[in-house]
Design a protein around this motif. Sequence first.
Motif, PDB file in Angstrom:
ATOM      1  N   ILE A 269       6.366  -0.567  13.150  1.00 24.26           N
ATOM      2  CA  ILE A 269       5.715  -0.874  11.890  1.00 24.26           C
ATOM      3  C   ILE A 269       4.222  -0.572  12.054  1.00 24.26           C
ATOM      4  O   ILE A 269       3.600  -1.021  13.015  1.00 24.26           O
ATOM      5  N   ILE A 270       3.667   0.195  11.110  1.00 30.20           N
ATOM      6  CA  ILE A 270       2.245   0.518  11.156  1.00 30.20           C
ATOM      7  C   ILE A 270       1.610  -0.015   9.875  1.00 30.20           C
ATOM      8  O   ILE A 270       1.820   0.527   8.782  1.00 30.20           O
ATOM      9  N   GLY A 271       0.876  -1.096  10.006  1.00 30.26           N
ATOM     10  CA  GLY A 271       0.234  -1.741   8.868  1.00 30.26           C
ATOM     11  C   GLY A 271      -0.850  -2.681   9.359  1.00 30.26           C
ATOM     12  O   GLY A 271      -1.087  -2.812  10.565  1.00 30.26           O
ATOM     13  N   THR A 272      -1.492  -3.368   8.430  1.00 29.38           N
ATOM     14  CA  THR A 272      -2.601  -4.247   8.801  1.00 29.38           C
ATOM     15  C   THR A 272      -2.186  -5.701   8.982  1.00 29.38           C
ATOM     16  O   THR A 272      -2.894  -6.464   9.630  1.00 29.38           O
ATOM     17  N   GLY A 273      -1.065  -6.101   8.366  1.00 26.24           N
ATOM     18  CA  GLY A 273      -0.663  -7.509   8.396  1.00 26.24           C
ATOM     19  C   GLY A 273      -1.337  -8.339   7.311  1.00 26.24           C
ATOM     20  O   GLY A 273      -1.271  -9.568   7.341  1.00 26.24           O
ATOM     21  N   GLN A 274      -1.972  -7.682   6.344  1.00 25.21           N
ATOM     22  CA  GLN A 274      -2.609  -8.378   5.221  1.00 25.21           C
ATOM     23  C   GLN A 274      -2.291  -7.633   3.930  1.00 25.21           C
ATOM     24  O   GLN A 274      -2.180  -6.407   3.924  1.00 25.21           O
ATOM     25  N   THR A 275      -2.148  -8.387   2.843  1.00 24.39           N
ATOM     26  CA  THR A 275      -1.941  -7.743   1.551  1.00 24.39           C
ATOM     27  C   THR A 275      -3.118  -7.989   0.615  1.00 24.39           C
ATOM     28  O   THR A 275      -3.854  -8.966   0.766  1.00 24.39           O
ATOM     29  N   HIS A 276      -3.260  -7.097  -0.334  1.00 25.34           N
ATOM     30  CA  HIS A 276      -4.231  -7.226  -1.417  1.00 25.34           C
ATOM     31  C   HIS A 276      -3.568  -6.713  -2.690  1.00 25.34           C
ATOM     32  O   HIS A 276      -2.637  -5.914  -2.640  1.00 25.34           O
ATOM     33  N   THR A 277      -4.052  -7.165  -3.809  1.00 24.63           N
ATOM     34  CA  THR A 277      -3.518  -6.724  -5.094  1.00 24.63           C
ATOM     35  C   THR A 277      -4.309  -5.531  -5.617  1.00 24.63           C
ATOM     36  O   THR A 277      -5.413  -5.232  -5.140  1.00 24.63           O
ATOM     37  N   LEU A 278      -3.743  -4.881  -6.632  1.00 22.99           N
ATOM     38  CA  LEU A 278      -4.497  -3.828  -7.312  1.00 22.99           C
ATOM     39  C   LEU A 278      -5.766  -4.394  -7.939  1.00 22.99           C
ATOM     40  O   LEU A 278      -6.798  -3.721  -7.999  1.00 22.99           O
ATOM     41  N   ARG A 279      -5.685  -5.638  -8.386  1.00 23.52           N
ATOM     42  CA  ARG A 279      -6.873  -6.290  -8.933  1.00 23.52           C
ATOM     43  C   ARG A 279      -7.960  -6.401  -7.856  1.00 23.52           C
ATOM     44  O   ARG A 279      -9.143  -6.166  -8.119  1.00 23.52           O
ATOM     45  N   ASP A 280      -7.533  -6.739  -6.623  1.00 24.10           N
ATOM     46  CA  ASP A 280      -8.481  -6.794  -5.505  1.00 24.10           C
ATOM     47  C   ASP A 280      -9.124  -5.427  -5.260  1.00 24.10           C
ATOM     48  O   ASP A 280     -10.323  -5.324  -4.982  1.00 24.10           O
ATOM     49  N   MET A 281      -8.289  -4.386  -5.349  1.00 25.86           N
ATOM     50  CA  MET A 281      -8.811  -3.049  -5.099  1.00 25.86           C
ATOM     51  C   MET A 281      -9.817  -2.645  -6.175  1.00 25.86           C
ATOM     52  O   MET A 281     -10.873  -2.064  -5.865  1.00 25.86           O
ATOM     53  N   LEU A 282      -9.517  -2.947  -7.412  1.00 27.24           N
ATOM     54  CA  LEU A 282     -10.452  -2.664  -8.491  1.00 27.24           C
ATOM     55  C   LEU A 282     -11.769  -3.418  -8.284  1.00 27.24           C
ATOM     56  O   LEU A 282     -12.857  -2.852  -8.419  1.00 27.24           O
ATOM     57  N   THR A 283     -11.655  -4.694  -7.939  1.00 24.48           N
ATOM     58  CA  THR A 283     -12.849  -5.514  -7.721  1.00 24.48           C
ATOM     59  C   THR A 283     -13.700  -4.945  -6.599  1.00 24.48           C
ATOM     60  O   THR A 283     -14.925  -4.820  -6.717  1.00 24.48           O
ATOM     61  N   ALA A 284     -13.053  -4.577  -5.486  1.00 19.96           N
ATOM     62  CA  ALA A 284     -13.786  -4.029  -4.342  1.00 19.96           C
ATOM     63  C   ALA A 284     -14.420  -2.686  -4.681  1.00 19.96           C
ATOM     64  O   ALA A 284     -15.548  -2.390  -4.262  1.00 19.96           O
ATOM     65  N   ALA A 285     -13.706  -1.853  -5.450  1.00 23.09           N
ATOM     66  CA  ALA A 285     -14.226  -0.526  -5.794  1.00 23.09           C
ATOM     67  C   ALA A 285     -15.462  -0.635  -6.675  1.00 23.09           C
ATOM     68  O   ALA A 285     -16.470   0.055  -6.450  1.00 23.09           O
ATOM     69  N   PHE A 286     -15.421  -1.507  -7.683  1.00 14.65           N
ATOM     70  CA  PHE A 286     -16.571  -1.638  -8.573  1.00 14.65           C
ATOM     71  C   PHE A 286     -17.723  -2.391  -7.887  1.00 14.65           C
ATOM     72  O   PHE A 286     -18.896  -2.092  -8.128  1.00 14.65           O
ATOM     73  N   ALA A 287     -17.387  -3.330  -7.005  1.00 14.52           N
ATOM     74  CA  ALA A 287     -18.436  -4.025  -6.252  1.00 14.52           C
ATOM     75  C   ALA A 287     -19.175  -3.057  -5.332  1.00 14.52           C
ATOM     76  O   ALA A 287     -20.377  -3.219  -5.079  1.00 14.52           O
ATOM     77  N   ALA A 288     -18.466  -2.045  -4.840  1.00 15.66           N
ATOM     78  CA  ALA A 288     -19.091  -1.076  -3.939  1.00 15.66           C
ATOM     79  C   ALA A 288     -20.210  -0.302  -4.609  1.00 15.66           C
ATOM     80  O   ALA A 288     -21.104   0.229  -3.928  1.00 15.66           O
ATOM     81  N   VAL A 289     -20.172  -0.239  -5.941  1.00 14.10           N
ATOM     82  CA  VAL A 289     -21.251   0.464  -6.661  1.00 14.10           C
ATOM     83  C   VAL A 289     -22.049  -0.505  -7.533  1.00 14.10           C
ATOM     84  O   VAL A 289     -22.729  -0.102  -8.480  1.00 14.10           O
ATOM     85  N   GLY A 290     -21.940  -1.807  -7.205  1.00 10.80           N
ATOM     86  CA  GLY A 290     -22.762  -2.805  -7.866  1.00 10.80           C
ATOM     87  C   GLY A 290     -22.412  -3.069  -9.310  1.00 10.80           C
ATOM     88  O   GLY A 290     -23.289  -3.413 -10.113  1.00 10.80           O
ATOM     89  N   ARG A 291     -21.125  -2.936  -9.647  1.00 12.10           N
ATOM     90  CA  ARG A 291     -20.719  -3.149 -11.029  1.00 12.10           C
ATOM     91  C   ARG A 291     -19.640  -4.237 -11.080  1.00 12.10           C
ATOM     92  O   ARG A 291     -18.889  -4.436 -10.123  1.00 12.10           O
ATOM     93  N   ASP A 292     -19.576  -4.910 -12.225  1.00 15.90           N
ATOM     94  CA  ASP A 292     -18.555  -5.944 -12.405  1.00 15.90           C
ATOM     95  C   ASP A 292     -17.822  -5.770 -13.733  1.00 15.90           C
ATOM     96  O   ASP A 292     -17.309  -6.729 -14.319  1.00 15.90           O
ATOM     97  N   ASP A 293     -17.766  -4.525 -14.232  1.00 16.66           N
ATOM     98  CA  ASP A 293     -17.149  -4.267 -15.531  1.00 16.66           C
ATOM     99  C   ASP A 293     -15.834  -3.507 -15.406  1.00 16.66           C
ATOM    100  O   ASP A 293     -15.509  -2.652 -16.224  1.00 16.66           O
ATOM    101  N   MET A 294     -15.060  -3.821 -14.379  1.00 15.83           N
ATOM    102  CA  MET A 294     -13.838  -3.060 -14.144  1.00 15.83           C
ATOM    103  C   MET A 294     -12.871  -3.136 -15.331  1.00 15.83           C
ATOM    104  O   MET A 294     -12.128  -2.187 -15.601  1.00 15.83           O
TER     105      MET A 294
END
Length: 359
Positions: A269-294
């Motif tokens: 098995i090749i994985g991290t052992g942690q899960t995240h949601t698509l909502r988490d991914m959206l939040t992280a992506a917009f936070a990376a560019v200093g935005r909160d309007d996802m």
Amino acid sequence: MSATRRPSPRPPHTVRSAWMDDVQAPPRTALITGVSGQDGMYLARHLLAQGWQVVGTVRPGISSLARMAPYLAGVEIVEHDLTDALGFGDLVSRHAPQAVYNLAAFSAVGRSWDQPELAARTNHLAVVEMLQSLLRHRDKNAQDVRFFQASTAEVFGSEVEGPLDEESSHRPRTPYAIAKSAAHHLVISYRERYGLHASNGILFNHESPFRGQQFVAGKIARVAASAACGRHTTVALGDLDVERDWGSAADYVDAMARAVGHEVPDDYIIGTGQTHTLRDMLTAAFAAVGRDDMEDHVELMPHLWSATQAQALLADPAKAARQLGWSASTSFDELVSGMVEVDVRRITTGVAESEAYLG
């Protein structure tokens, strides 16, 4: 009636293994199918850095080769249709690789419903022919070739709970996953019956800035980068609460190489052992560019979600840690922010691909 006598399984390394040759021997050669994909590119660079010669196959006429060319310097590129059994045998005879990594695949899960025969030929029957070719090569040349098959967490199906390990049951629910599961078990069978050094890597979701834009993580990174550059675009998603175990492709190819280099072939098995949601991914992506309007950049389309998909997929990579000394080193936030950063650079410079994007 007497029972048919089956040949006894041949243990690994009963013939000369080039793996154990003197270090003064010529550089070892790896053959990577699908080298113009995200994983193929990262693996090729990883092996080149270790002193390997790398031969990589691409599907004839594939468009991704031109896109990935800046990252494949030093790789010998050959065109090869994965369903061409004789062609694969010729590649093995011509290049005499010490290792074969099968990363090429029919990878569009949803589209496999429209082309189930092609999914089966590419993801399953092609693997049969590869393993047969490696057996013939061993019998003719008394030389083992180590084999790695890229499997997928999709083999576990939709009705799963908790962390998934190598012993978790396969219940594939798409033509894509069915073919991948069949190939996975085929590798095990050839390993046990013929003693091939053949391993499976059950890969959970893994991404990079070089993942195709047709995949959801790439779409999310691009919409956040576009917002940062003053462009209003949207991404269509079916369910923001779906959970996946997302890791970095750069980390995962290291696990592949370690599996092939390990003295005993096995499945991991090749994985991290942690899960995240698509909502988490959206939040992280917009936070990376200093935005909160996802929310302004998302179109919810429930019909995009399929009942054949698991609501959550979580890896248990303990075996890879124990036997290979491998664990994921890139955090979720680092992964997502890195993808967004490269897409911002693509948009602002107009340069789609550059080796500088590798960081």
